[in-house]
Design an enzyme around this catalytic site. Structure first.
Site, mmCIF file in Angstrom:
data_model
loop_
_atom_site.group_PDB
_atom_site.id
_atom_site.type_symbol
_atom_site.label_atom_id
_atom_site.label_comp_id
_atom_site.label_asym_id
_atom_site.label_seq_id
_atom_site.Cartn_x
_atom_site.Cartn_y
_atom_site.Cartn_z
ATOM 1 N N GLY A 20 -34.271 -8.619 7.779
ATOM 2 C CA GLY A 20 -33.527 -8.367 9.022
ATOM 3 C C GLY A 20 -32.124 -8.943 9.070
ATOM 4 O O GLY A 20 -31.577 -9.134 10.160
ATOM 5 N N HIS A 118 -27.502 1.646 2.692
ATOM 6 C CA HIS A 118 -28.052 1.673 1.342
ATOM 7 C C HIS A 118 -27.123 0.868 0.419
ATOM 8 O O HIS A 118 -25.905 1.053 0.473
ATOM 9 C CB HIS A 118 -28.154 3.124 0.870
ATOM 10 C CG HIS A 118 -28.802 3.256 -0.469
ATOM 11 N ND1 HIS A 118 -30.159 3.108 -0.660
ATOM 12 C CD2 HIS A 118 -28.268 3.493 -1.693
ATOM 13 C CE1 HIS A 118 -30.438 3.263 -1.940
ATOM 14 N NE2 HIS A 118 -29.316 3.497 -2.594
HETATM 15 C C1 GRF Z 1 -30.445 -4.081 2.472
HETATM 16 O O1 GRF Z 1 -29.984 -4.333 1.181
HETATM 17 C C2 GRF Z 1 -30.264 -2.623 2.836
HETATM 18 O O2 GRF Z 1 -29.136 -2.063 2.257
HETATM 19 C C3 GRF Z 1 -31.503 -1.987 2.265
HETATM 20 O O3 GRF Z 1 -32.528 -2.927 2.494
HETATM 21 C C4 GRF Z 1 -31.964 -4.237 2.571
HETATM 22 C C5 GRF Z 1 -32.376 -4.812 3.891
HETATM 23 O O4 GRF Z 1 -31.984 -6.148 4.047
HETATM 24 N N1 GRF Z 1 -31.740 -0.697 2.880
HETATM 25 P P1 GRF Z 1 -32.139 -6.860 5.443
HETATM 26 O O5 GRF Z 1 -33.598 -6.732 5.861
HETATM 27 O O6 GRF Z 1 -31.232 -6.177 6.420
HETATM 28 O O7 GRF Z 1 -31.747 -8.288 5.220
#
Ligand code: GRF
Length: 202
Positions: A20, A118
């Site tokens: 998160g 992404h």
């Molecule tokens: C991030 O690297 C995002 O790009 C990918 O999943 C990861 C999530 O990280 N889709 P977080 O849970 O927001 O820290």
């Protein structure tokens, strides 16, 4: 007057499955006004133990755990998520590390109102482990992309991209950390852009 400005607020829902940190970055940007006139109206996780959900509760935001129980279908799970969303009436749904593929029906229901982040410069390296694939392909640059969600995997129209260098000796972890820092700026930027565009459209 206060009521009027409240009514005008842009309503954001977040879907997450894990850490998160992108959700936190969005929440901070709402608080400090980089995403103006906005509020987070729901944080939904398919993982009851997601640290991101705990962070949302700490911030006293409306938080919902919607687990997909063994034996239940994707359709049933998405219907439960949609019930919460429809109650919360978001203008925008942000996937922030949401580890489920959305059905075409779900995407169609909220078309043009779902964003995803992404960790690659799409269209390069869609899908899982993009940082690893960028290293394996000996790229010299990587980054992150915020894009609209369509029926494909990481294929929707791009809203914001930020790049980072790939340095000698980089590992998947070091590259991911460098990209993540940019993600935290890119997502708020993309959300503001989304709302700017929709208010210009009237
Ligand atoms: C991030 O690297 C995002 O790009 C990918 O999943 C990861 C999530 O990280 N889709 P977080 O849970 O927001 O820290």
């Amino acid at each position: 007057m206060a009521l009027d400005s409240r009514r005008m607020r842009r309503r954001i829902a977040i879907l997450l499955s894990g850490r998160g940190s992108n959700f936190e970055a969005i929440a901070e940007a709402v608080v400090d006004g980089r995403i103006p006139e906005a509020e987070i109206v729901a944080v939904i996780s398919d993982q009851p133990g997601a640290p991101g959900l705990a962070r949302a509760r700490d911030r006293k935001l409306p938080s919902f755990s919607v687990e997909r129980r063994p034996g239940s279908s994707r359709k049933e799970h998405e219907a439960a998520v949609a019930r919460i969303l429809d109650e919360a009436r978001p203008d925008l749904i942000c996937l922030a590390g949401y580890m489920r593929v959305l059905s075409p029906e779900f995407v169609g229901r909220y078309r043009g109102r779902i964003l995803n982040i992404h960790p690659s410069l799409l269209p390069k390296f869609p899908g899982l482990h993009p940082q690893r694939h960028a290293l394996e392909a000996r790229e010299s640059v990587s980054g992150c992309t915020v894009h609209f969600v369509d029926e494909g995997t990481d294929t929707g129209p791009i809203l914001v991209q930020r790049s980072v260098p790939i340095l000698p000796g980089d590992t998947e972890e070091s590259l991911s950390a460098r990209i993540l820092e940019q993600e935290h700026a890119a997502y708020p930027e993309a959300i503001s852009k989304f709302f700017e565009r929709s208010s210009n459209r009237g």
